[in-house]
Every structure is written in structure tokens, then in C-alpha cells.
Scaffold this active site. Structure first.
Site, mmCIF file in Angstrom:
data_model
loop_
_atom_site.group_PDB
_atom_site.id
_atom_site.type_symbol
_atom_site.label_atom_id
_atom_site.label_comp_id
_atom_site.label_asym_id
_atom_site.label_seq_id
_atom_site.Cartn_x
_atom_site.Cartn_y
_atom_site.Cartn_z
ATOM 1 N N GLU A 126 19.211 -16.842 -7.299
ATOM 2 C CA GLU A 126 18.774 -15.505 -7.709
ATOM 3 C C GLU A 126 18.292 -15.509 -9.162
ATOM 4 O O GLU A 126 17.284 -14.880 -9.498
ATOM 5 C CB GLU A 126 19.931 -14.518 -7.488
ATOM 6 N N ASN B 238 -2.124 1.868 5.972
ATOM 7 C CA ASN B 238 -1.190 0.876 5.455
ATOM 8 C C ASN B 238 -0.788 0.024 6.663
ATOM 9 O O ASN B 238 -0.386 0.575 7.673
ATOM 10 C CB ASN B 238 0.022 1.624 4.865
ATOM 11 N N GLY B 239 -0.941 -1.295 6.570
ATOM 12 C CA GLY B 239 -0.590 -2.155 7.702
ATOM 13 C C GLY B 239 -1.703 -3.166 7.948
ATOM 14 O O GLY B 239 -2.593 -3.325 7.108
ATOM 15 N N LYS C 274 6.746 -4.329 -4.037
ATOM 16 C CA LYS C 274 8.160 -3.968 -3.949
ATOM 17 C C LYS C 274 8.623 -3.911 -2.499
ATOM 18 O O LYS C 274 9.725 -4.313 -2.174
ATOM 19 C CB LYS C 274 8.353 -2.591 -4.606
ATOM 20 N N ARG D 16 5.349 -0.024 -5.981
ATOM 21 C CA ARG D 16 5.297 -0.820 -4.750
ATOM 22 C C ARG D 16 4.376 -2.024 -4.902
ATOM 23 O O ARG D 16 4.448 -2.963 -4.106
ATOM 24 C CB ARG D 16 4.801 0.044 -3.583
ATOM 25 N N GLU E 119 9.603 -14.784 -11.026
ATOM 26 C CA GLU E 119 8.762 -13.679 -10.561
ATOM 27 C C GLU E 119 8.255 -12.793 -11.689
ATOM 28 O O GLU E 119 7.190 -12.191 -11.563
ATOM 29 C CB GLU E 119 9.457 -12.848 -9.480
ATOM 30 N N HIS F 282 20.437 -35.896 -6.051
ATOM 31 C CA HIS F 282 19.656 -36.342 -4.888
ATOM 32 C C HIS F 282 18.176 -36.051 -5.065
ATOM 33 O O HIS F 282 17.441 -36.026 -4.084
ATOM 34 C CB HIS F 282 20.189 -35.671 -3.619
ATOM 35 N N TRP G 73 -2.905 -2.918 -1.494
ATOM 36 C CA TRP G 73 -2.472 -4.277 -1.826
ATOM 37 C C TRP G 73 -3.246 -5.167 -0.852
ATOM 38 O O TRP G 73 -3.007 -5.148 0.351
ATOM 39 C CB TRP G 73 -0.967 -4.414 -1.634
ATOM 40 N N CYS H 260 0.829 -1.207 0.000
ATOM 41 C CA CYS H 260 0.000 0.000 0.000
ATOM 42 C C CYS H 260 0.866 1.262 0.000
ATOM 43 O O CYS H 260 1.886 1.318 0.670
ATOM 44 C CB CYS H 260 -0.864 0.061 1.252
ATOM 45 N N LYS I 50 14.503 -14.521 -10.335
ATOM 46 C CA LYS I 50 14.216 -13.473 -11.328
ATOM 47 C C LYS I 50 13.281 -14.020 -12.398
ATOM 48 O O LYS I 50 12.310 -13.386 -12.769
ATOM 49 C CB LYS I 50 15.499 -12.968 -12.013
HETATM 50 C C1 F6R Z 1 12.943 -10.152 -5.749
HETATM 51 C C2 F6R Z 1 12.624 -9.161 -4.761
HETATM 52 C C3 F6R Z 1 12.207 -9.613 -3.407
HETATM 53 C C4 F6R Z 1 12.928 -8.766 -2.338
HETATM 54 C C5 F6R Z 1 12.402 -9.133 -0.933
HETATM 55 C C6 F6R Z 1 13.153 -8.402 0.149
HETATM 56 O O1 F6R Z 1 13.318 -9.591 -6.960
HETATM 57 O O2 F6R Z 1 12.672 -7.997 -5.023
HETATM 58 O O3 F6R Z 1 12.456 -10.948 -3.225
HETATM 59 O O4 F6R Z 1 14.292 -8.986 -2.438
HETATM 60 O O5 F6R Z 1 11.046 -8.829 -0.846
HETATM 61 O O6 F6R Z 1 13.008 -7.026 0.024
HETATM 62 P P1 F6R Z 1 14.004 -6.009 0.708
HETATM 63 O O7 F6R Z 1 15.338 -6.218 0.109
HETATM 64 O O8 F6R Z 1 13.425 -4.675 0.375
HETATM 65 O O9 F6R Z 1 13.979 -6.312 2.168
#
Ligand code: F6R
Length: 613
Positions: free
Chosen positions: A486, A100-101, A608, A27, A493, A509, A74, A2, A490
Site C-alpha cells: 500500500e 458513461n460506460g 477515482k 473521479r 500513483e 530472491h 475519461w 466519466c 501511494k
Molecule cells: C489507490 C486507489 C485504487 C482503488 C481501486 C479500487 O489509491 O484508490 O487503487 O483502491 O481502484 O477502488 P474501489 O475501492 O473503489 O473498488
């Protein structure tokens, strides 16, 4: 998650609020709304969908007003729809609120309010708060700010709220606990938002509210910050250093692509003033005061989520190799609900791009209670995590708008490399010539990343090949295992292709059962101590007809001959391969998502800044 924004002053509020919502779109959200004070009523417009849908919905309506609040939601409690969208308001349209929360005790409160005759329209936890404020205000004959304060003191959970009312036609009432809230000062005007991005166009003078603090913002009146317990507390005015250009796409089709291409610069920014090859030093100003404690640490515990967790896994190798202090890396969400053994000579390092991740904040709180020293590695300056730690280092990657983290990851790894080198030297664990070789090599990394980016079109071709598969396996060992994780994160997602990262040797395994001609396997096989072992793993895949896409060090022909597609990365020390090898994997995920027609910058269901647990 949010986003909230509020305005009070002489200007028309609506354009400021809408611009603020656009700035916070990254976000992640599913509905949007705005409330404006108009005469003796608060007018609310809200709908499911994007901020542009809200703008369409508002077309032709009277949008005048100098006091207003706006929100992107959100969904947590109640599906994304027009009614559940914020702002929520009293039935007489006299008070409106955005939140927000999460209000954890909303069911109990709702029952009591329903019994008292309040009618609920939505399924949200937030609506409880507006009726609670209304109830307290009416029954106890209090002014709005006092009613908000007393209502919030009954809330279990987290909140950043902005409240407006017809009785206070110039005033925003703001409060926070757990979720961020920033107050901006203009000339005879106040702004409030959950994110500096919504404010930076109008002001650089801000105050970050701390947990359980609130303020009444009326132009012409000085700012007074109080706690929810009604004690006046000091506040400090800070200067936003964000650059507006960093919030624009700058000619790129997507923020994610722009951010991938920014990496040579952002990695340099992470090193600026911290690495000097001429003077043969690496130093991190933010941790100097705590260096002694770090050097005496019994153990480092790294807590983080998602991509930041993967940076933590790279740090595990770096710190153990260079400093020879044991390291544990934990998902913050698991750590906080275990009963972890934490000693007061442990050092906990929290890694977070946003600095607002709820689980990481909770893990910090737990470690603090147990007496550990806490360092933060954050990107967002002034964020909650940055302020909750004893010391730390900013990554200085600049605002990351694409939901998929790219430049934040390479900057986190860069800062962790600097930290490892600095502490290894101070602890006497690294020979001088090795130290110098490593810092000389580290300085060349931005140019090497640039070289990879100059060859991005080659990755596009591989994306064409990958785009129609349903599953992809990523394999790596040692420093390259976090890169495999990683790379898989990527891809999944933003393209919604199922992808898994695995330590290459673990494949036999279990995952080896999946391998056939329909399973592309991306193997990171750069020059390092386990290279030969990884080559054997490639043979195991090939024998079972799996397709090999390999990432190799420049000049390698052995793996090239075994691969269906090859990506070369410049030669470097194995400690730095996570930076170089992750760049083509970011590009690959990006191109696959674009080819599949997905929303790269705002993938479905993702946010985000994950401010709920
Ligand atoms: C993946 C991504 C998320 C963040 C995770 C942690 O591309 O962006 O997995 O890495 O939500 O977020 P931060 O780093 O903001 O604590």
C-alpha cells in the site's frame, strides 16, 4: 471516471450542471462538455481539459436554458480531444446524449449506420448510440423514450445515459446498465447524475436506478421506472446522508491531506455503534442475518482491486489468525476471468471504497451465479456493489475525494478487524481475555493515529530526502506486507516515482540485485513475530549500501541505529499495525508528490471510480 449530470426544471440549468461537474472532478477525466436546450436547438459546448477550461470556453456565450446535460469524459475509445468529448448530438442538433460506460459492439453498429448514411464525427463508441436512437426514431416513427429503449436493447456493454431532445423540451431520459445513475427529486424539477456528490446541494431525495432500468423525467409527472424490456418496476425513494462540508477542502491544501488528517474521526465512525468496551461486545448489524452462514463457511474469498485489495490481504491474516477459516484474496480482475472453483458454502467478501469498480462487480456476479454468499464492505452508501451483495457493512469514512485512497483503507481495515473479532467470538475461537484485550486496544487506535498526525512535520523531512530518487523499495512481513504494498502504491500513483512493495524475506530472491546507494528501502519493522527476521533483512540491505528508512515501534533503538531515517509508531498489537503504519506512508507519499509539484488529488491517467474493466 466519466461523470454525468442532467437537470430539468425552472432554474437555469448551466450553473447547476457546472457545479455538478466540479463535484465529480475527483473521479478523474480529460475533457468536459455541456448541452442546453435553447429554442428549437440543442446547443453543445465541449472541450479537452478541465471543467474550468470548459467554463472559460463558454464565457460570453448564451448559456440560458432550463434543460441540460453535462459530462466529464475519461477517454476509452478515441483520444481526449474536443470532438470526442461528450455530449454527442444528431447532425440537426435536435437530440443530444451523454454516456458513461463502454459499448462493446460499437464497430458492428457503426458499420451498419454508416451504410445507412450516417456521418460520424468522433472516434468514440458513444456516437453510435446517438445515431442509432435517431435511426430508430425516424424509421419506426417512435417517440424518443421508446427509441432510446430499443436502441439500448441492442447495446452490448455498459451504460449510464442521459438524453435530451427538442421534441421533449422539459424531459431527461435516463437509463443505466453497469454504470451508476441516481435520480434526484426537487420541487417541480428533476436531477440525474452518476454520483450523489453532484446532487446533494439541491436534494436529498433520490432513487438509485438498477441495472437495465430507465426513466423519463418530466417535472410535474410522477416517476415511473421501466426495464429496458418495457416492464414497469417499483422504485424506492431514499435519503442521501452525505454532508456538503465533506466535499470541500476545509482549509487543507488538498483533499488527500484533509482525508489523511480525518482518520482519527473516520476510524471512530467505522467503529461507532459496533464496538463497546464496557459491554465487551463487537457486533456488525449488517451481517447479523448471515452470521450463521459465515460461521459455517468452508472458505472466505476476498475480491477487490488496488488499495481495497491490500485491505483484503490484511484481512487474510486477521481471519485466519482469529477465526481459523481459510482465506483467499484475489484481484477481482483476475478472479472474474479464471474459472475459479467456488462452492455454495464459500463466502465471498467484496471490498470497495466506491462500490462501483467494474471488475469487483463482475467478480460478485460470477460468485453469485455459483451460489456463494456475498458480503460487501463499501464506503459509498447505495452504491452498485452495496446493492449487489447479500449483506455487508459500510465503512462510514465519508466521501473520499482525493484519488489516492487513504481514509477508506484504514476504515476498511477497521471494519475487517471488527468482523474478524465478532466471528471469532461467535465461533468460540478466541479466549475471553484476548478478546477483551484486543477490543480495548482497538478503541485506542484513533488516538494513536492522532499522535502520528501531530508529528507529520517529521515525515516532511524524509520526503525531502526521497523526492529525487527514481525508485523506492518497500519491505514488510506478515501483517506489514500489505502495508508495504500500500505504501508503494501511494508513492507511485501520486509522485510517479517507481515503487515496489515486497515481502521482506523475498528480497533475496530477486530485488536484492537492485540495491545500491541509490535505492532507498522503506522497511516496516514493528514489534511482531517476524521482527528479528526483518532486522536481518535490514542488515542485508545495509551491507549493499542501500539507504534505510524504517518504521518501528516506539522505543526501538536497535533498528534506529541501522537506519538513515526512522519513523516511530505507537506500540500496539500486531493486528492493528496496518492502520498505524500506513498513516506515515500516506503522508510520505503526499509530501513527496507536493515537493515534486504533482497534482496530488487528480494524478495523471487515474480515475477515482473505475467503472470500466
Ligand atoms: C489507490 C486507489 C485504487 C482503488 C481501486 C479500487 O489509491 O484508490 O487503487 O483502491 O481502484 O477502488 P474501489 O475501492 O473503489 O473498488
Amino acid at each position: 471516471m466519466c461523470g454525468i449530470v442532467g437537470y430539468t426544471g425552472n432554474r437555469e440549468a448551466f450553473p447547476i450542471l457546472i457545479k455538478g461537474l466540479h463535484r465529480m472532478e475527483y473521479r478523474g477525466y480529460d475533457s468536459a462538455g455541456v448541452a442546453l436546450l435553447q429554442g428549437d436547438e440543442v446547443t453543445v459546448h465541449k472541450c479537452r481539459g478541465k471543467v474550468s477550461d470548459l467554463e472559460d470556453f463558454c464565457k460570453g456565450k448564451d448559456l440560458s436554458g432550463h434543460l441540460g446535460i453535462a459530462h466529464t469524459r475519461w477517454a476509452t475509445h478515441g483520444e481526449p480531444n474536443d470532438i470526442n468529448a461528450h455530449p454527442h448530438f444528431t447532425s440537426d442538433h435536435k437530440i443530444a446524449l451523454i454516456h458513461n460506460g463502454i459499448i462493446e459492439n460499437h464497430l458492428v453498429l457503426r458499420k451498419a449506420l454508416e451504410k445507412a448514411g450516417y456521418l460520424f464525427n468522433s472516434q468514440t463508441d458513444t456516437e453510435v448510440l446517438i445515431h442509432l436512437i435517431e435511426d430508430i426514431k425516424k424509421n419506426e416513427c417512435l417517440d424518443l423514450a421508446e427509441a432510446v429503449r430499443l436502441a439500448l436493447s441492442q447495446i452490448i456493454g455498459t451504460y449510464a445515459v442521459i438524453v435530451i431532445s427538442v421534441d421533449n423540451p422539459n424531459t431527461l431520459i435516463v437509463a443505466r446498465k453497469g454504470s451508476p445513475l441516481i435520480i434526484g427529486f426537487g420541487k417541480d424539477e428533476y436531477f440525474a447524475a452518476s454520483d450523489a456528490a453532484a446532487l446533494v446541494e439541491y436534494t436529498r431525495k433520490v432513487v438509485y436506478l438498477n441495472n437495465e432500468e430507465m426513466a423519463v423525467l418530466t417535472p410535474g409527472n410522477d416517476l415511473i421506472v421501466k426495464t429496458i424490456k418495457n416492464e414497469i418496476v417499483p422504485h424506492s425513494i431514499q435519503k442521501l446522508r452525505m454532508n456538503i462540508n465533506e466535499l470541500e477542502k476545509g482549509g487543507f491544501e488538498h483533499f488527500m491531506l484533509k482525508e489523511i488528517f480525518e482518520q482519527p474521526r473516520t476510524i471512530r465512525e467505522s467503529m461507532r455503534g459496533r464496538l463497546s468496551v464496557e459491554r465487551e461486545v463487537v457486533s456488525l448489524g449488517g451481517i447479523v442475518e448471515y452470521e450463521e452462514r459465515l460461521l459455517q463457511a468452508r472458505r472466505f474469498i476476498i475480491v477487490a482491486c488496488g488499495t481495497s485489495y491490500h485491505a483484503g490481504l490484511v484481512a487474510e491474516h486477521l481471519f485466519e489468525d482469529l477465526i481459523r477459516i481459510p482465506v483467499e484474496v484475489e484481484y477481482a480482475s483476475e478472479f472474474r476471468y479464471r474459472n475459479p472453483v467456488i462452492y455454495d458454502d464459500d463466502v465471498v467478501i467484496a471490498i470497495s471504497q466506491s462500490g462501483e469498480t467494474a471488475d469487483t462487480l463482475a467478480a460478485i456476479e460470477l460468485a453469485r451465479q455459483k451460489g456463494a454468499t456475498i458480503l460487501g464492505i463499501c464506503n459509498v452508501v447505495g452504491s452498485s456493489i452495496a446493492r449487489a451483495t447479500h449483506a455487508g457493512s459500510y465503512t462510514h469514512a465519508g466521501p473520499e475525494v482525493g484519488v489516492a485512497s487513504t481514509k477508506a483503507f484504514t476504515s476498511q481495515v477497521t471494519v475487517l478487524i471488527l468482523m474478524a473479532l465478532c466471528l471469532a467470538k461467535r465461533k468460540g475461537k478466541i479466549a475471553k481475555n484476548k478478546y477483551i484485550r484486543l477490543i480495548e486496544e482497538l478503541e485506542t487506535i484513533p488516538d494513536k493515529v492522532q499522535k502520528l498526525l501531530d508529528n507529520a512535520s517529521a515525515i516532511e523531512k524524509i520526503a525531502q530526502y526521497i523526492k529525487d530518487f527514481n525508485n523506492v523499495l518497500y519491505l514488510g512481513r506478515n501483517y506489514n506486507f500489505p502495508v508495504a504494498l500500500e505504501g508503494a502504491l501511494k508513492l507511485k500513483e501520486i509522485s510517479y516515482i517507481h515503487a515496489e512493495g515486497y515481502p521482506a524475506a523475498e528480497m533475496k530472491h530477486g530485488p536484492i540485485a537492485l540495491i545500491d546507494e541509490n535505492m532507498p528501502v522503506i522497511v516496516i519493522a514493528t514489534n511482531n513475530a517476524t521482527y528479528e527476521k526483518v532486522v536481518s533483512n535490514i542488515h542485508e540491505v545495509k551491507t549493499r549500501k542501500g539507504k534505510i528508512i524504517s518504521i518501528v515501534s516506539e522505543g526501538n533503538s536497535e533498528v534506529r541505529n541501522l537506519s538513515d531515517y526512522v519513523i516511530e509508531i505507537p506500540q500496539t498489537h500486531e493486528m492493528f499495525t496496518p492502520i498505524l503504519a500506513s498513516v506515515p506512508l500516506q503522508l510520505l507519499a503526499y509530501y513527496v508528490a507536493v515537493l515534486r509539484g504533482k497534482n496530488v488529488d487528480q494524478p495523471r491517467n487515474l480515475a477515482k471510480s473505475v467503472t470500466v474493466e
